[in-house]
Design a protein around this motif. Sequence first.
Motif, PDB file in Angstrom:
ATOM      1  N   MET A   1       0.844  -1.198   0.000  1.00 37.09           N
ATOM      2  CA  MET A   1       0.000   0.000   0.000  1.00 37.09           C
ATOM      3  C   MET A   1       0.880   1.249   0.000  1.00 37.09           C
ATOM      4  SD  MET A   1      -2.877   1.176   2.804  1.00 37.09           S
ATOM      5  CE  MET A   1      -3.897  -0.256   2.451  1.00 37.09           C
ATOM      6  N   ALA A   2       0.508   2.209  -0.814  1.00 35.91           N
ATOM      7  CA  ALA A   2       1.283   3.446  -0.905  1.00 35.91           C
ATOM      8  C   ALA A   2       1.043   4.313   0.318  1.00 35.91           C
ATOM      9  CB  ALA A   2       0.905   4.206  -2.170  1.00 35.91           C
ATOM     10  N   SER A   3       2.113   4.918   0.846  1.00 33.50           N
ATOM     11  CA  SER A   3       1.975   5.830   1.968  1.00 33.50           C
ATOM     12  C   SER A   3       1.562   7.202   1.466  1.00 33.50           C
ATOM     13  CB  SER A   3       3.296   5.935   2.730  1.00 33.50           C
ATOM     14  OG  SER A   3       4.252   6.630   1.946  1.00 33.50           O
ATOM     15  N   SER A   4       1.109   8.041   2.398  1.00 41.28           N
ATOM     16  CA  SER A   4       0.711   9.393   2.004  1.00 41.28           C
ATOM     17  C   SER A   4       1.905  10.181   1.481  1.00 41.28           C
ATOM     18  CB  SER A   4       0.063  10.118   3.188  1.00 41.28           C
ATOM     19  OG  SER A   4       0.985  10.265   4.261  1.00 41.28           O
ATOM     20  N   GLU A   5       3.104   9.923   2.017  1.00 40.73           N
ATOM     21  CA  GLU A   5       4.291  10.623   1.543  1.00 40.73           C
ATOM     22  C   GLU A   5       4.634  10.224   0.113  1.00 40.73           C
ATOM     23  OE1 GLU A   5       5.835  13.126   3.024  1.00 40.73           O
ATOM     24  OE2 GLU A   5       4.237  12.962   4.525  1.00 40.73           O
ATOM     25  N   ASP A   6       4.452   8.919  -0.211  1.00 38.15           N
ATOM     26  CA  ASP A   6       4.662   8.473  -1.590  1.00 38.15           C
ATOM     27  C   ASP A   6       3.675   9.166  -2.529  1.00 38.15           C
ATOM     28  OD1 ASP A   6       6.615   6.803  -0.652  1.00 38.15           O
ATOM     29  OD2 ASP A   6       5.376   4.989  -0.705  1.00 38.15           O
ATOM     30  N   MET A   7       2.419   9.238  -2.086  1.00 42.76           N
ATOM     31  CA  MET A   7       1.398   9.898  -2.902  1.00 42.76           C
ATOM     32  C   MET A   7       1.726  11.372  -3.099  1.00 42.76           C
ATOM     33  SD  MET A   7      -2.157   8.327  -1.406  1.00 42.76           S
ATOM     34  CE  MET A   7      -2.519   6.570  -1.476  1.00 42.76           C
ATOM     35  N   LYS A   8       2.155  12.035  -2.020  1.00 41.29           N
ATOM     36  CA  LYS A   8       2.483  13.455  -2.105  1.00 41.29           C
ATOM     37  C   LYS A   8       3.635  13.682  -3.081  1.00 41.29           C
ATOM     38  CE  LYS A   8       2.355  15.694   1.722  1.00 41.29           C
ATOM     39  NZ  LYS A   8       2.707  16.219   3.078  1.00 41.29           N
ATOM     40  N   ALA A   9       4.641  12.808  -3.031  1.00 42.99           N
ATOM     41  CA  ALA A   9       5.779  12.938  -3.937  1.00 42.99           C
ATOM     42  C   ALA A   9       5.343  12.737  -5.386  1.00 42.99           C
ATOM     43  CB  ALA A   9       6.861  11.929  -3.565  1.00 42.99           C
ATOM     44  N   PHE A  10       4.503  11.735  -5.627  1.00 44.30           N
ATOM     45  CA  PHE A  10       4.027  11.463  -6.980  1.00 44.30           C
ATOM     46  C   PHE A  10       3.222  12.638  -7.529  1.00 44.30           C
ATOM     47  CE2 PHE A  10       0.692   9.733  -9.803  1.00 44.30           C
ATOM     48  CZ  PHE A  10       1.505   9.212 -10.803  1.00 44.30           C
ATOM     49  N   VAL A  11       2.339  13.201  -6.708  1.00 43.55           N
ATOM     50  CA  VAL A  11       1.517  14.343  -7.126  1.00 43.55           C
ATOM     51  C   VAL A  11       2.394  15.550  -7.453  1.00 43.55           C
ATOM     52  CG1 VAL A  11      -0.199  16.021  -6.350  1.00 43.55           C
ATOM     53  CG2 VAL A  11      -0.572  13.579  -5.944  1.00 43.55           C
ATOM     54  N   ARG A  12       3.422  15.795  -6.648  1.00 47.01           N
ATOM     55  CA  ARG A  12       4.307  16.947  -6.905  1.00 47.01           C
ATOM     56  C   ARG A  12       5.066  16.775  -8.221  1.00 47.01           C
ATOM     57  NH1 ARG A  12       2.847  21.103  -5.938  1.00 47.01           N
ATOM     58  NH2 ARG A  12       4.840  22.157  -5.684  1.00 47.01           N
ATOM     59  N   ILE A  13       5.475  15.550  -8.529  1.00 43.35           N
ATOM     60  CA  ILE A  13       6.160  15.295  -9.797  1.00 43.35           C
ATOM     61  C   ILE A  13       5.249  15.650 -10.968  1.00 43.35           C
ATOM     62  CG2 ILE A  13       7.079  13.488 -11.300  1.00 43.35           C
ATOM     63  CD1 ILE A  13       7.971  12.018  -8.716  1.00 43.35           C
ATOM     64  N   VAL A  14       4.001  15.206 -10.884  1.00 42.81           N
ATOM     65  CA  VAL A  14       3.049  15.482 -11.964  1.00 42.81           C
ATOM     66  C   VAL A  14       2.748  16.973 -12.053  1.00 42.81           C
ATOM     67  CG1 VAL A  14       0.717  15.045 -12.827  1.00 42.81           C
ATOM     68  CG2 VAL A  14       2.039  13.183 -11.802  1.00 42.81           C
ATOM     69  N   ASP A  15       2.493  17.608 -10.904  1.00 41.65           N
ATOM     70  CA  ASP A  15       2.132  19.027 -10.901  1.00 41.65           C
ATOM     71  C   ASP A  15       3.255  19.900 -11.445  1.00 41.65           C
ATOM     72  OD1 ASP A  15      -0.361  18.508  -9.908  1.00 41.65           O
ATOM     73  OD2 ASP A  15       0.131  19.001  -7.833  1.00 41.65           O
ATOM     74  N   LEU A  16       4.510  19.554 -11.093  1.00 43.56           N
ATOM     75  CA  LEU A  16       5.649  20.377 -11.517  1.00 43.56           C
ATOM     76  C   LEU A  16       6.244  19.923 -12.841  1.00 43.56           C
ATOM     77  CD1 LEU A  16       7.416  20.831  -8.051  1.00 43.56           C
ATOM     78  CD2 LEU A  16       5.955  22.459  -9.262  1.00 43.56           C
ATOM     79  N   GLY A  17       5.857  18.715 -13.298  1.00 49.37           N
ATOM     80  CA  GLY A  17       6.301  18.235 -14.602  1.00 49.37           C
ATOM     81  C   GLY A  17       7.762  17.861 -14.692  1.00 49.37           C
ATOM     82  N   SER A  18       8.395  17.645 -13.532  1.00 52.43           N
ATOM     83  CA  SER A  18       9.839  17.382 -13.542  1.00 52.43           C
ATOM     84  C   SER A  18      10.256  16.708 -12.245  1.00 52.43           C
ATOM     85  CB  SER A  18      10.604  18.694 -13.732  1.00 52.43           C
ATOM     86  OG  SER A  18      11.950  18.571 -13.341  1.00 52.43           O
TER      87      SER A  18
END
Length: 295
Positions: A1-18
């Motif tokens: 199961m993904a942790s909230s920190e993993d999810m937060k990191a993934f979302v930031r990658i997508v939002d910032l595009g890099s």
Amino acid sequence: MASSEDMKAFVRIVDLGSFAKAADDLRITPSALSKLVSRLEDRLGVRLLTRTTRRLALTSEGTLFLERAREVLELIDLAEADVASARARPKGLLRVNSSTGFARQTLLHAIPEFLRRYPEVTVDLSLTDKLIDPVAEQVDVVLRGSPTSGSDMVARQLAESRRVICAAPSYLARAGTPCSATELTGHNCIPLSGQSSMTTWPLASGDDLVRFQPSGNFGCDNVGMLFDLAVQGHGIVRLADFVVGQAVREGRLIEILADINRSDPISLWAVMPKGRFRAPRVQAFLDFMGEWLEA
């Protein structure tokens, strides 16, 4: 199961595009962030991102995971806000989106006072006259003349107003002041294009209601531009008191046809994602704007 920190990191990658930008934002190295995503993909058994030297692209599984991750993170923010709101001081970054006309004529004066009252809050203001998705745009509060529907949104009415027909003193001195719908026909009326509710101006004519069709040598879909044109003496406009009220009080614009102008009350709404509604900085801003507009 993904942790909230993993999810937060993934979302930031997508939002910032890099990966590099997201790593800098999260204060970890790009290689550590890349390994985090690889471990996440291994646990899920699917590829979330397609990575090339030039760009990142979401896979179909990545798109679904991004949507669910945002929902989980919003729920976490909501839970933390519920627990902390009773004691927390308003602080942190507040992202506000507004129409240009309202921002330039009202928020221009209101936000500096809000920041003086709440010095630990920082405001990031974005302007557009088009409707936006607060979740996708990462906005805390959207200010508009109508509430945005949706089960994931919270809408709060801040104030009611009316639409005012007005023109600059220089225009009225040059073209004369119309006193009826008939006299208005010969004037340069500047319509707000692109909004069906603004294509006609409801005016009383005896016992009847006339739907006056404004026409002139210019039209625009931007409220701020219409305001500037009116102040500079180019013609007559019909805009919300939220936008023109200050200029009328200062004498830069003069209200006309007040006795025959028929306008249903118009409201100003604050629209927010549910996960941010109870954040102290958001509540403070809503309360402040309600007080400011009433005053």
